[in-house]
Each structure stands twice: as structure tokens, then as C-alpha cells.
Design an enzyme around this catalytic site. Structure first.
Site, PDB file in Angstrom:
ATOM      1  N   SER A 292       0.813  -1.209   0.000  1.00  0.00           N
ATOM      2  CA  SER A 292       0.000   0.000   0.000  1.00  0.00           C
ATOM      3  C   SER A 292       0.854   1.271   0.000  1.00  0.00           C
ATOM      4  O   SER A 292       1.532   1.557  -0.974  1.00  0.00           O
ATOM      5  CB  SER A 292      -0.955  -0.041   1.200  1.00  0.00           C
ATOM      6  OG  SER A 292      -1.934   0.959   1.123  1.00  0.00           O
ATOM      7  N   ASP A 303       9.680   5.200 -10.323  1.00  0.00           N
ATOM      8  CA  ASP A 303       9.154   5.795 -11.561  1.00  0.00           C
ATOM      9  C   ASP A 303       9.853   7.099 -11.914  1.00  0.00           C
ATOM     10  O   ASP A 303      10.023   7.427 -13.102  1.00  0.00           O
ATOM     11  CB  ASP A 303       7.650   6.048 -11.426  1.00  0.00           C
ATOM     12  CG  ASP A 303       6.832   4.780 -11.567  1.00  0.00           C
ATOM     13  OD1 ASP A 303       7.434   3.697 -11.737  1.00  0.00           O
ATOM     14  OD2 ASP A 303       5.591   4.866 -11.494  1.00  0.00           O
ATOM     15  N   LYS A 317      -0.612  -4.254  -3.300  1.00  0.00           N
ATOM     16  CA  LYS A 317      -1.915  -3.716  -2.887  1.00  0.00           C
ATOM     17  C   LYS A 317      -2.062  -2.316  -3.468  1.00  0.00           C
ATOM     18  O   LYS A 317      -1.510  -1.354  -2.954  1.00  0.00           O
ATOM     19  CB  LYS A 317      -2.048  -3.673  -1.370  1.00  0.00           C
ATOM     20  CG  LYS A 317      -3.399  -3.128  -0.904  1.00  0.00           C
ATOM     21  CD  LYS A 317      -3.512  -3.125   0.617  1.00  0.00           C
ATOM     22  CE  LYS A 317      -4.856  -2.579   1.074  1.00  0.00           C
ATOM     23  NZ  LYS A 317      -5.019  -1.138   0.838  1.00  0.00           N
TER      24      LYS A 317
END
Length: 551
Positions: A292, A303, A317
Site C-alpha cells: 500500500s 518511476d 496492494k
């Protein structure tokens, strides 16, 4: 009282149903929903009035609610009024109590580890102390949940415990305090220029604690690079994930976006503050327990090519929950959206909307994962958690070690060890002597710690298959020889896995003297992910290469 309980539970179910209607009214048939609610109300009343045996309305209602929500996903859950406080504690890490973790030992609940500086610690409670009674009430047979509810209370209130330590009983009076469980239980330097920060959860204090830690390391200890440890971190508040990422990336940078069924749930979340440092070399440690909010931070760092992610693939998740109030103080936590990292990928590993015929769910296979690109053009994948830039195979826990932990035998021996060792060397220096480890083996000699290995299961399946297919008579002697050879080998497990058993035992002992902080410091001495992180951070060419597209 009977009717009042039924009414409360029924209102809870109806509240959830009405809330779900409100969230998706554009798609649902009002008539059909109202019809089903009417049927359910009548059915529940008829069953409780006329069933041949006495019913338990509370249990029936709770099962009905939980079974209904279970069909959606594991994260959409009903929170009864009695559990709302525990839910709040998960989000804030703050509660009124004595400040200690607890565990079951035999017929009683025992102190597992006091939090340093809080009521239990100041009153002299020690790991292994059995709690015999609370305010005069016997605790024999109590569960940790029962005990937790009794020990929590308003700060300033008094609780009287009767404890047993090494066979002797004594009374201890404690004044409850406001407990704030640290999101950062440890930070420090792991070499002359590399800082290390452990983040255990994303409570509302996570980002301030991390900022304070890295500020201290940079200003006062010469930190020039950082290892951020998110291993085993199950997540927490989305806002804190954004704030933690914000420490390392510029203001107004996209961290995460969410997309739900309702247009108003589609949001893009950007950093709001000036960063702490956008240039310092950074590594982030993850494992299968990182989920999460942890994955938001790790995914954002990856990224944006801001740092190197090291460890094992994360949990996967990618679902966002929101708690909604219901009648009579209850709440429902509903999955309202999926989240997407800056590259546009959703790392949710299981699609709960598509189930197998038996109702089970499966992880998205690697063959169906879609490729996305980082800021530098590196390939990253969606649909299965965050893949590390540098993979490190995890240590496999042996069956014998698992059994020793579950049976509480490492914990029990550590309690015995402390009795005859009033002091201990620092976590960076402590090691059991050969004589002390031999004493541990002697301690185990009359203890039961049976365990079943995969090899044992395979032999059992082979035996059953041979019997089922008529080969048992022909193979009996071979199977018997195989079982005998296996049993001989299994007896050596305590020696074969001596290194990992010894390390965990030493950690358990250190915790008695230096708390969780000392345990973490000790484990840094032999940590493959930390070693890999240091290798990457010390080799700038390799660091830069890992952040560049692979041809």
C-alpha cells in the site's frame, strides 16, 4: 437489551447497504435494492423469532455483514462501534495504555516487550512477566485481545497488575499514559557517510519522524547517502505516503493518482512542500510485506528514477480505502479506488472482481503484466507489486526455526537467560558463547517442537498414492527406507540451521536489554539487503547505470 442489539446490528447492515447505493446509484436498481433489504429484514426477524433453538442475533448479524463484504475484497470491512478505537490507533499509533506488546504463554498473557520510557517500562515490567490478574480479576485463559482491552484506558487512570516473574508473584500499580508508537523505531549511520532509517508504518506522524531523523543524520553525523527501509511496512495513510515521498522529490510533483467508479474519486496527488534533498543518493528496501503506502513511496522513487529499489517484489496492494460513518458509532471501510504511480501503472496484484468458479482469486500472471516507462525510459511493470531494481533472495526460514518461534521457546529461553545475566554487551558486540548456546540446546532437550517439512509432506503423498494405485506392497520397503533416512536427517536440523536459530535467539535476548532499537541495530550486522544497498551507494557508476535504460 435483546431488541436493542438486534436494532443496532440491523441498522449497521442497512447503513452499509444504503451507503453502497449512494456510492453507485447511477448503476444500481433502487427497486431491486429496496426489495432485497425488505426480504433480509423480514428473514432476520422470522429466523430469530421462530428458529427451533435459541439464536444469537449479534453473531448472526455480524456473520451476515462480514460474509457480504467478503465477496468484495479483504479490505472492505465493517467496523463495529467497539472496534472503532482500535481502527483509530492503527491510523495514528496513539492510544492510552501501559505501553507494551503482549503475547500468550501457557494459560496466561505475558509482557512481550515494553516500549522504552512508557508506563510498563518505568514500572519495571519485563519481557516474560505473566499477568496473573488485572484489578483483582484473574486473567487465566484470557486472550491477548481481552488483555489489550483491559490495559487500555484514559491517560492518568490507574491499573493494578499481579505479575509472576521466575515463579514469584508481585503487585504492580501503573498509571496509564498516552502512548505514541513510533513510526520510525530506529535510525543511525551504517558507515561513515550512509544513513539508515526504518519506517514501520504510515501513521500521521510518519513524515515528521523521518524528516527529523534525516535532518539529524545530515547535520550532525555527516550523512551523504540514505537507505530507507520499508520492509514489512503494511502501509497506512495515503497523505503520509505523499509527504514521505515529498522529502526526496520536488514540490508540485505527481506522486499518485486514484481512479474509482465515481468521477469525483478520480484525483491526482502532488507534493505540496519543498523537499529535504532531491540529489542525495537514495536506496529503498522492500520485501513481500511492503504494501500500500510503502508501494506508493517505492513506486514513486522508482518511476521518477530518484533512487534504487532493493529487495524482493512487494505485496501488490493498489487499492484505496475510505472509512465512512454508520449509525450508532460504527463505520465501514470501503475500497473506493485504485491507485496509480507516476508512470501510470497500478500495482494491484489480485483482481477481486474476476474470481474462479470456486470463488477463489489468483494473482495476475506475469504474462499479463503491462510495461510502462520511468522518467529515464526504464521499463517497469504493473499488476504484481513493485519489482526491485536489484533483487535479493530472501533467507528461507527453516521448519525447525519456525517451530521454535511459534512454540515460544526462543522467548522462554531469553527470559531464563536474563535471570542470570544482569548486563549485556552492546548490540553491535553481543554474541552467545559456545557454552551459552550449548545451554540453549540442553534447554530444548525436554521441549516439544514438532514440525512438518515439505519433504515430509511429499513422502506422505507418495505413500498414499502408492496405496491408492496398488504399488504399496512393492514399494513398502523403499518408502520405509526413505522415511528412515529422512528422520535421521531431520534430527540434524537443529545443527544444520544453527546460524539462523542462533541469530534470532541473540536478537530475542538483546531486545530484553535494548528494546526494539537494539534488535534492529543487531540485525544490521548480517543483513544481505543492507550489504547490497551499501555496494550500490558506494559505486556511483553502478548507481547511475541502474537508473539508466537497459539496451
Amino acid at each position: 437489551m435483546f431488541r436493542q442489539k438486534i436494532t443496532r446490528r440491523l441498522l449497521g447492515v442497512m447503513g452499509i447497504a444504503v451507503l453502497l447505493i449512494g456510492l453507485s446509484a447511477w448503476k444500481l436498481d433502487y427497486f431491486e435494492i429496496n426489495k432485497q433489504l425488505d426480504i433480509f429484514t423480514n428473514l432476520f426477524r422470522e429466523v430469530n423469532l421462530y428458529y427451533v433453538d435459541e439464536t444469537e442475533p449479534d453473531a448472526l448479524m455480524e456473520d451476515a455483514i462480514n460474509d457480504m463484504l467478503k465477496e468484495l475484497d479483504p479490505y472492505t470491512v465493517y467496523i463495529p462501534e467497539d472496534d472503532v478505537e482500535n481502527f483509530r490507533i492503527q491510523q495514528t499509533g496513539q492510544y492510552g495504555g501501559i505501553g507494551s506488546t503482549i503475547r500468550t504463554i501457557g494459560d496466561y498473557v505475558a509482557i512481550d516487550q515494553p516500549y522504552k520510557g512508557y508506563a510498563a517500562d518505568k514500572a519495571g515490567l519485563k519481557s516474560g512477566d505473566l499477568i496473573i490478574s488485572v484489578d483483582g480479576k484473574s486473567m487465566k485463559g484470557a486472550t491477548p485481545s481481552d488483555m489489550s482491552n483491559l490495559l487500555k484506558g484514559s491517560p492518568g487512570s490507574v491499573v493494578k497488575l499481579e505479575i509472576e516473574r521466575y515463579g514469584e508473584r508481585q503487585m504492580v500499580e501503573l498509571k496509564r499514559e498516552e502512548i505514541q508508537v513510533k513510526s520510525v523505531p530506529y535510525y543511525g549511520m551504517i558507515d561513515d557517510v550512509t544513513g539508515y532509517v526504518v519506517l514501520r508504518s504510515f501513521t500521521d506522524k510518519a513524515s515528521p519522524e523521518i524528516k527529523a531523523a534525516i535532518t539529524d543524520l545530515k547535520r550532525n553525523h555527516g550523512m551523504k547517502s540514505l537507505v530507507l527501509d520499508l520492509r514489512g511496512n503494511p502501509g497506512g495513510l495515503l497523505s503520509e505516503a505523499i509527504n514521505v515521498a515529498n522529502l526526496f522529490i520536488p514540490k508540485n510533483t505527481e506522486v499518485v493518482s486514484t481512479r474509482g467508479r465515481l468521477p469525483e474519486l478520480d484525483q491526482v496527488y502532488r507534493t505540496l512542500n519543498d523537499p529535504f534533498d532531491t540529489e542525495m543518493p537514495l536506496t529503498v528496501l522492500i520485501d513481500r510485506g511492503s504494501a500500500s503506502a510503502s508501494e506508493i513511496v517505492a513506486g514513486t522513487i522508482q518511476d521518477l528514477d530518484r533512487g534504487i529499489v532493493i529487495g524482493q517484489r512487494s505485496f501488490g496492494k493498489g487499492l484505496v480505502q475510505q472509512s465512512r460513518p454508520l449509525s450508532y458509532g460504527a463505520q465501514v471501510k470501503i475500497t473506493i479506488a485504485k491507485y496509480y504511480t507516476p508512470s501510470g501503472r497500478c500495482i494491484q496484484a489480485i483482481n477481486y472482481a474476476e474470481r474462479n468458479e470456486d470463488g477463489s482469486v489468483a494473482r495476475i500472471p506475469d504474462s499479463l503484466r503491462t510495461a510502462f516507462e520511468t522518467a529515464n525510459g526504464r521499463t517497469v511493470l504493473d499488476g504484481g507489486g513493485i519489482d526491485p531494481d536489484v533483487a535479493v533472495d530472501p533467507d528461507k526460514v527453516s521448519g525447525v526455526l519456525y517451530s521454535l518461534v511459534v512454540k515460544g521457546l526462543l522467548f522462554e529461553y531469553a527470559t531464563k537467560y536474563v535471570q542470570s545475566h544482569p548486563q549485556l554487551p552492546s548490540p553491535s558486540e553481543f554474541a552467545l558463547t559456545k557454552g551459552e548456546y550449548d545451554d540453549f540446546l540442553h534447554f530444548l532437550s525436554d521441549k516439544e517442537y514438532h514440525y512438518v517439512t515439505e519433504t515430509e509432506k511429499v513422502i506422505e503423498r507418495l505413500e498414499k498414492a502408492a496405496e491408492r494405485e496398488g504399488y504399496n506392497e512393492a514399494l513398502n520397503s523403499e518408502i520405509a527406507s526413505l522415511k528412515a533416512a529422512y528422520e535421521d536427517r531431520k534430527e540434524d536440523d537443529i545443527e544444520v540451521y544453527k546460524t539462523q536459530i542462533r541469530q534470532l535467539l541473540e536478537r530475542e535476548i538483546i531486545g530484553r536489554y535494548y528494546y526494539e532499537e537494539g534488535e534492529i541495530e543487531f540485525m544490521l550486522r548480517n543483513d544481505p539487503e543492507i550489504e547490497e544497498a551499501l555496494m550500490v551507494l558506494r559505486d556511483r557508476a553502478k548507481y547511475d547505470q541502474l537508473l539508466s535504460p537497459q539496451n
